[in-house]
Every structure is written in C-alpha cells, then in structure tokens.
Write an enzyme that holds these catalytic residues in place. Structure first.
Site, short mmCIF file in Angstrom:
data_model
loop_
_atom_site.label_atom_id
_atom_site.label_comp_id
_atom_site.label_asym_id
_atom_site.label_seq_id
_atom_site.Cartn_x
_atom_site.Cartn_y
_atom_site.Cartn_z
N TYR A 47 0.85 -1.20 0.00
CA TYR A 47 0.00 0.00 0.00
C TYR A 47 0.87 1.23 0.00
CZ TYR A 47 -4.96 -0.31 -0.18
OH TYR A 47 -6.23 -0.42 -0.67
N GLU A 49 -0.45 4.72 -0.70
CA GLU A 49 -1.27 5.90 -0.97
C GLU A 49 -0.41 7.15 -0.77
OE1 GLU A 49 -4.65 5.54 1.59
OE2 GLU A 49 -5.76 4.31 0.15
N ASP A 193 -5.33 13.94 -25.50
CA ASP A 193 -5.36 12.55 -25.06
C ASP A 193 -4.67 11.73 -26.15
OD1 ASP A 193 -5.94 9.91 -24.54
OD2 ASP A 193 -8.09 10.23 -24.21
N THR A 219 -2.56 6.46 -22.41
CA THR A 219 -2.43 5.10 -21.88
C THR A 219 -0.97 4.72 -22.02
OG1 THR A 219 -2.77 4.10 -24.04
CG2 THR A 219 -4.73 4.43 -22.69
N LYS A 222 -0.79 1.00 -25.40
CA LYS A 222 -1.11 0.93 -26.83
C LYS A 222 0.22 1.04 -27.59
CE LYS A 222 -5.81 2.36 -25.84
NZ LYS A 222 -6.88 3.37 -25.98
N ARG A 228 -0.75 -2.29 -18.96
CA ARG A 228 -2.03 -1.58 -19.01
C ARG A 228 -2.03 -0.47 -17.97
NH1 ARG A 228 -6.26 -2.76 -21.83
NH2 ARG A 228 -5.04 -4.44 -22.74
C1 LIG Z 1 -7.87 3.71 -25.13
C2 LIG Z 1 -8.21 5.12 -24.90
C3 LIG Z 1 -8.46 5.62 -23.61
C4 LIG Z 1 -8.73 4.78 -22.40
O1 LIG Z 1 -7.89 3.84 -22.06
P1 LIG Z 1 -8.28 2.70 -21.02
O2 LIG Z 1 -6.94 2.32 -20.51
O3 LIG Z 1 -8.98 1.65 -21.79
O4 LIG Z 1 -9.13 3.29 -19.95
C5 LIG Z 1 -8.64 6.98 -23.46
N1 LIG Z 1 -8.61 7.80 -24.51
C6 LIG Z 1 -8.41 7.36 -25.75
C7 LIG Z 1 -8.39 8.34 -26.87
C8 LIG Z 1 -8.22 6.00 -26.00
O5 LIG Z 1 -8.07 5.58 -27.24
#
Ligand SMILES: *Cc1c(COP(=O)(O)O)cnc(C)c1O
Length: 425
Positions: A47, A49, A193, A219, A222, A228
């Site tokens: 933990y 936090e 994003d 993220t 990807k 993840r």
């Molecule tokens: C995949 C994605 C997310 C979210 O990712 P998670 O890890 O699945 O919550 C946010 N914004 C965009 C543009 C994405 O393609």
C-alpha cells in the site's frame, strides 16, 4: 496452497491464442517479457497511498524509488516538467484531469465518439457526459479530417472550459496549434489525449502536442507497449487559470491539483507492480530500438493502407499518418459484425467500428478499425502487409465459405510461426 490449474490453463490457452493469430486491434500490443515479469512481482502487496516521500503508510522507501524512476523516465521521453504515473488506465487519467479542472456541469468539448472520439471525451454513457456538459465537434464528411471550423464555432459560442483533442479511431495527425489558438481566445484549456499515437509522438514521428496543449494524458499499453495503465503529463507547470483551490482552500499549481485529483480525488492505493512495469517499459521507449520500432509501425501502416486501397477498400481520409486506419465496408456489402466474427474464426483479430456519419447501430457499424502496432512488435515488415491484407481480403470475400475460412486459418497459423512471441515462455 495448490496452484490454480483452472486459471493457469486458461492463461496458457490465451498465450497460444496470441501466438497463433494476427492481431490487428489498433489499441493492442505485446509488451516485452521483462515488462510482464515486472508486473507479476511483490510490489503488488504494497500500500503506497500518496506520492514518493509523502505516503500514508510505512515501508514505502523501495516503492518510492520505483515510482520516482518511472516519473523521471517518462518526463525524459516527452521532455515534460511534471508527470503522474498512478492512473490505473487511460480513462482514469482523463477523469483526474476533469476532477482537477472542472466542477460538475462545466462545459467540455471533444471529438464525437461516433466520429472517432473516446467514451471519456463526453459520451452520455460515460462519467464525462453525465457529470459535465459535453459538446462535440466531428470530422468533415468529404475528407474524414477533423472539422476545425466546427470546433472553433462551437468553442466560440459555447465557451467550454476544456477542449479535448485526441481520438481512438482517427488515422490523421492533429493541428494542435489551431486548437490552442481558439482556446486562448475563449480562455479554455487544451487537453491532448494521446492514448493511441503516444509512441509515434514520443519519437517525433507526429506533431508534438506538448508544444501547444496544457495537459497531456495517455495510456501506456497501446503504441507505448507498456503495461495496461495511464499517465498525465505537463510540459510546463502553470498556475490554474480559474483560481481553483485545493480542499484546504489554497490556490495551487496545475501539477498539484492533478496530483490531488488522482489521489485522494479519484483513486486509492497505486498499483506499484504496474508502476514498476511502467518504469521498465519507459526505459525501453528511451532506447534506439524503440525508435526503429515506431518508424516501422508508421511504415507498415502506410504499406497496409496502400494495399487495402489497391484491393478496392474505402479508407476514411484515404490513408493514415499514424498506426491505424478506419475502413468503410459499405461498398463490400458485408455486415461489420459478421466481418469481425468471421475474421476471428480465421484467427485474425480486429474490431468493428463506427465510421463518421454511420447509418448503422454501434453494435453493427459500417466499418472496421485496423492497426499495426502488435504485428510490428511480432517483427513484420512492410513486405508482410500484402500477405496480411491478402488474408483479410480472402475472408471478407468469402464470409459464408467455411472451407476458405479454414484454409486461411491454417495459413495464418503457419505464417505466424515465422514471428515468434515470447519464445522464453
Ligand atoms: C484507449 C483510450 C483511452 C482509455 O484507455 P483505457 O486504458 O482503456 O481506460 C482513453 N482515450 C483514448 C483516446 C483511448 O483511445
């Protein structure tokens, strides 16, 4: 305790599935073995936090070092002044930004989900659309490119507090400078994003959102090819423009507000084993090898797009700048649900996807989304794209022909033997 045979058998099956198939889901990738190893380790027990040096629990001296290294490496990748590596996912990273910057009911402006945007950019099904007043821009019907005029018009009339750029199913680069210009006119923040193209951005292969956007989220799993998870970054910290206060009533810098939004605002204990794995992947991203990988991703995407076009497929915006493409299957007379399901039978995995101005439901859709990050990690080069598109085309041209589907599945299986995945496992 006895080893859990049921679950480990299934994990073994999943490994075989990943090894045997052609993975074209644009948001997926294969981490290195050491990234997975780091994830399966004892920091999961801890933990922690709070943040390095400011924790609510004892015994955090080692995980403090892990998190500090993760932050430093991430800052180096994107030349950022500040970063938070604790968001459990990309959705959590975005939620933290909204918590830090907005009050319930405030206006946000993002790319419509049906035009390639993400759920967390204001969809009515998501917290972002339920808690905030969501406004949208789209893409142009003729070109498939972001409709910046529409974005500007909505921004000027509605004056949202945040303009969100970035998408989940958009194959072209962004004009961040243009979005920043209208944001400055109306006193809005720009959030980029970069969940999808972050790896290409890290290596300078696409426009740099940090030059123009106040806050950047991503993220890590990807194109970045890490575990993840999510991250939030600032190239430059800044005083929050609306005099927003922390829970004690002090006006704080944006970095402080974002830290507070992640914890205690939205999450509890961070996933320290995942942060360890993030740190491992960030070191990989800093390597020359990863630069070569990202260049190959971009080249493979372009080769694949050209191959689809050659075979009469209709690509939204006619091509790609990044790692993915969106294909409108309406001229092929196939239901996209069926396309996804039939390709799955041949061990080719991708997802059906709405295309801009889609006339079908999100469960059926008129398009498919195809991405190359995972097959590029497997070692495929531009010359292999013809083979892959050939398999896809054969299945889509014979969705009711079980013999042909079985034949492609067998060929896919032997083709993928040339691209070993986790040979050490
Ligand atoms: C995949 C994605 C997310 C979210 O990712 P998670 O890890 O699945 O919550 C946010 N914004 C965009 C543009 C994405 O393609």
């Amino acid at each position: 305790m006895q080893k859990d045979g049921v679950i480990f058998d299934l994990i073994g099956k999943e490994l075989q599935r990943q090894r045997n198939g052609i993975e074209l889901i644009a948001s997926e990738n294969f981490t290195s073995q050491q990234v997975m190893e780091a994830m399966g380790t004892c920091p999961t027990n801890k933990y922690a936090e709070g943040y390095p040096g400011k924790r609510y629990y004892g015994g955090c001296e080692v995980v403090d070092e892990i998190e500090t290294i993760a932050i430093d490496r991430l800052k180096k990748i994107f030349r950022a002044q500040w970063a938070n590596v604790q968001p459990h996912s990309g959705a959590q990273a975005n939620m933290a930004v909204f918590i830090a910057c907005l009050k319930p009911g405030d206006k946000i402006l993002g790319l419509d989900l049906s035009m390639g945007g993400h759920l967390t950019h204001g969809s009515p099904a998501n917290f972002s659309g339920k808690n905030y007043h969501a406004l949208f821009y789209g893409v142009k019907k003729e070109t498939g490119l972001v409709d910046y005029e529409q974005l500007e018009t909505v921004a000027r009339t509605e004056k949202p507090k945040i303009i969100i750029c970035g998408a989940s199913a958009y194959s072209r680069d962004w004009d961040y400078a243009r979005i920043r210009a209208v944001a400055d006119e109306i006193g809005a923040l720009v959030m980029a994003d970069i969940a999808h193209p972050a790896g290409l951005i890290a290596k300078g292969l696409l426009n740099d959102p940090f030059d123009h956007c106040h806050i950047v989220t991503s993220t890590t799993h990807k194109t970045l090819r890490g575990p993840r998870g999510g991250v939030i970054m600032l190239r430059h910290d800044f005083d929050n423009p609306w005099g927003l206060k922390d829970p004690k009533g002090n006006i704080r810098s944006m970095s402080a507000l974002l830290d507070l939004a992640v914890f205690p605002g939205m999450q509890g204990g961070p996933l320290m084993h995942v942060i360890a794995a993030k740190a491992v992947s960030f070191e990989e991203i800093l390597s020359e090898e990863f630069t070569v990988y990202q260049k190959q991703v971009q080249q493979n995407a372009q080769a694949m797009a050209a191959e689809f076009v050659k075979r009469g497929y209709n690509l939204i915006s006619n091509g790609t700048d990044n790692h993915l493409m969106l294909i409108d299957l309406r001229n092929k007379n196939i239901s996209c649900k069926k396309a996804q399901e039939t390709l799955d039978k041949a061990h080719i995995t991708l997802n059906k996807n709405a295309v801009p101005f889609d006339d079908k439901s999100p469960f059926v859709t008129s398009g498919i989304r195809v991405g190359v990050p995972a097959i590029t990690t497997r070692g495929m080069q531009t010359g292999d794209m013809e083979t892959v598109v050939g398999f896809v085309d054969r299945v889509l041209s014979a969705t009711d022909n079980e013999n042909e589907i079985a034949a492609v599945k067998a060929e896919v299986g032997s083709f993928m033997q040339s691209f070993p995945l986790y040979p050490g496992l």
